[in-house]
Design an enzyme around this catalytic site. Structure first.
Site, PDB file in Angstrom:
ATOM      1  CE  LYS A  13      52.257  21.764  53.725  1.00 18.32           C
ATOM      2  NZ  LYS A  13      51.776  23.140  53.797  1.00 18.32           N
ATOM      3  NE  ARG A  88      49.511  22.198  59.793  1.00 16.47           N
ATOM      4  CZ  ARG A  88      49.172  21.898  58.558  1.00 16.47           C
ATOM      5  NH1 ARG A  88      49.534  20.764  58.036  1.00 16.47           N
ATOM      6  NH2 ARG A  88      48.477  22.746  57.841  1.00 16.47           N
ATOM      7  NE  ARG A 127      43.595  25.850  48.926  1.00 23.28           N
ATOM      8  CZ  ARG A 127      44.516  25.333  49.759  1.00 23.28           C
ATOM      9  NH1 ARG A 127      45.598  24.778  49.285  1.00 23.28           N
ATOM     10  NH2 ARG A 127      44.332  25.397  51.050  1.00 23.28           N
ATOM     11  NE  ARG A 160      41.428  23.334  52.624  1.00 19.44           N
ATOM     12  CZ  ARG A 160      42.732  23.095  52.819  1.00 19.44           C
ATOM     13  NH1 ARG A 160      43.401  22.414  51.916  1.00 19.44           N
ATOM     14  NH2 ARG A 160      43.351  23.561  53.858  1.00 19.44           N
ATOM     15  NE  ARG A 171      44.680  26.881  56.528  1.00 20.25           N
ATOM     16  CZ  ARG A 171      44.253  27.099  55.284  1.00 20.25           C
ATOM     17  NH1 ARG A 171      43.199  27.866  55.069  1.00 20.25           N
ATOM     18  NH2 ARG A 171      44.867  26.552  54.263  1.00 20.25           N
TER      19      ARG A 171
HETATM   20  P1  ADP Z   1      47.073  23.880  54.837  1.00 20.36           P
HETATM   21  O1  ADP Z   1      48.486  23.368  54.991  1.00 20.36           O
HETATM   22  O2  ADP Z   1      46.828  24.528  53.519  1.00 20.36           O
HETATM   23  O3  ADP Z   1      46.622  24.707  56.004  1.00 20.36           O
HETATM   24  P2  ADP Z   1      46.070  21.195  55.341  1.00 20.36           P
HETATM   25  O4  ADP Z   1      45.101  20.485  54.477  1.00 20.36           O
HETATM   26  O5  ADP Z   1      47.457  20.640  55.428  1.00 20.36           O
HETATM   27  O6  ADP Z   1      46.073  22.673  54.801  1.00 20.36           O
HETATM   28  O7  ADP Z   1      45.499  21.313  56.841  1.00 20.36           O
HETATM   29  C1  ADP Z   1      44.217  21.817  57.116  1.00 20.36           C
HETATM   30  C2  ADP Z   1      43.979  21.830  58.634  1.00 20.36           C
HETATM   31  O8  ADP Z   1      44.092  20.485  59.147  1.00 20.36           O
HETATM   32  C3  ADP Z   1      45.018  22.615  59.461  1.00 20.36           C
HETATM   33  O9  ADP Z   1      44.711  23.991  59.537  1.00 20.36           O
HETATM   34  C4  ADP Z   1      44.905  21.909  60.825  1.00 20.36           C
HETATM   35  O10 ADP Z   1      43.766  22.317  61.543  1.00 20.36           O
HETATM   36  C5  ADP Z   1      44.699  20.464  60.436  1.00 20.36           C
HETATM   37  N1  ADP Z   1      45.980  19.727  60.337  1.00 20.36           N
HETATM   38  C6  ADP Z   1      46.570  19.240  59.201  1.00 20.36           C
HETATM   39  N2  ADP Z   1      47.722  18.616  59.474  1.00 20.36           N
HETATM   40  C7  ADP Z   1      47.900  18.721  60.819  1.00 20.36           C
HETATM   41  C8  ADP Z   1      48.912  18.297  61.724  1.00 20.36           C
HETATM   42  N3  ADP Z   1      50.014  17.659  61.302  1.00 20.36           N
HETATM   43  N4  ADP Z   1      48.745  18.581  63.044  1.00 20.36           N
HETATM   44  C9  ADP Z   1      47.665  19.215  63.487  1.00 20.36           C
HETATM   45  N5  ADP Z   1      46.675  19.666  62.702  1.00 20.36           N
HETATM   46  C10 ADP Z   1      46.790  19.422  61.375  1.00 20.36           C
END
Ligand code: ADP
Length: 215
Positions: A13, A88, A127, A160, A171
């Site tokens: 994404k 999400r 990654r 990361r 996740r």
């Molecule tokens: P990825 O999609 O690769 O897991 P992100 O950078 O989008 O990585 O998100 C990393 C972390 O940030 C998630 O595992 C969660 O803990 C938090 N997070 C991101 N976006 C949201 C959201 N919309 N609602 C709740 N937590 C979020």
């Protein structure tokens, strides 16, 4: 154009959102990036977000919706944006509906980035970011010459914090349990478009532009 990118962690994404930002001037609105910034700035919401992020769980809807509301009200988001990693879960999707109503805006599409589980695992566990240039690399997929270039320039291949095996599997479970229901949510609103997100980033981008009607 207002787009939601839906997809598992590792589905690409962020990469695609950056391409859309570069070519179409649609700001990438990534809740992951907004939250990581809040964590590094040590704000109150950042501190409470960090525990959830380290465990691979979702940060509370209140925090995330508050951030999104502020971000979508900013002037550079007035004529469009790409939501990356948000919503999400169904509560966030309904919260987004409320924010959009207040701003008199509508979504144009929710694009599901579809990738096999095995590919996701390799993308996430492999990654890395070059500490010198910030370039995103992958120990399984990047050409050896690019990995070497980082190391030869005195850089390090950084992982990361939440890209370790335990957090990754949590996740992915969260995605399955809480985010996948959004496929039906946006399908029933006639906004869903499914994109084959396996393969080279550039090829996926070409397909994405076609899906969005740009070519
Ligand atoms: P990825 O999609 O690769 O897991 P992100 O950078 O989008 O990585 O998100 C990393 C972390 O940030 C998630 O595992 C969660 O803990 C938090 N997070 C991101 N976006 C949201 C959201 N919309 N609602 C709740 N937590 C979020």
């Amino acid at each position: 154009m207002r787009i939601v990118l839906l997809g598992a962690p590792g589905s690409g994404k962020g990469t695609q959102a950056q391409c859309l930002q570069r070519d179409l001037a649609l700001p990438q609105v990534s809740t992951g990036d907004l939250l990581r910034r809040a964590v590094s700035e040590g704000t109150e919401s950042g501190l409470s977000a960090k525990t959830a992020m380290d465990a691979g769980e979702l940060v509370s809807d209140d925090i995330v919706l508050g951030m999104i509301k502020d971000r979508l009200e900013a002037s550079d988001a007035a004529s469009g944006y790409v939501l990356d990693g948000f919503p999400r879960n169904v509560a966030q999707a309904k919260g987004l509906d409320g924010v959009l109503r207040d701003l008199s805006q509508q979504l144009d599409a929710a694009v599901l980035m579809d990738v096999d589980f095995e590919v996701l695992m390799k993308r996430l566990t492999g990654r890395r970011t070059c500490s010198k240039t910030g370039k995103l690399l992958n120990i399984y997929f990047s050409p050896q010459s690019e990995l070497d270039a980082c190391l030869n320039a005195g850089g390090e291949l950084l992982q990361r914090e939440d890209d370790n095996e335990a957090t990754i599997s949590s996740r992915l479970n969260v995605y399955h349990d809480q985010t996948e229901p959004l496929i039906e949510f946006y399908c029933s609103r006639n906004l869903l478009k499914t994109l084959d997100a396996d393969g080279e980033a550039q090829d996926i981008y070409t397909r994405l532009l076609a899906t969005l009607g740009y070519v």
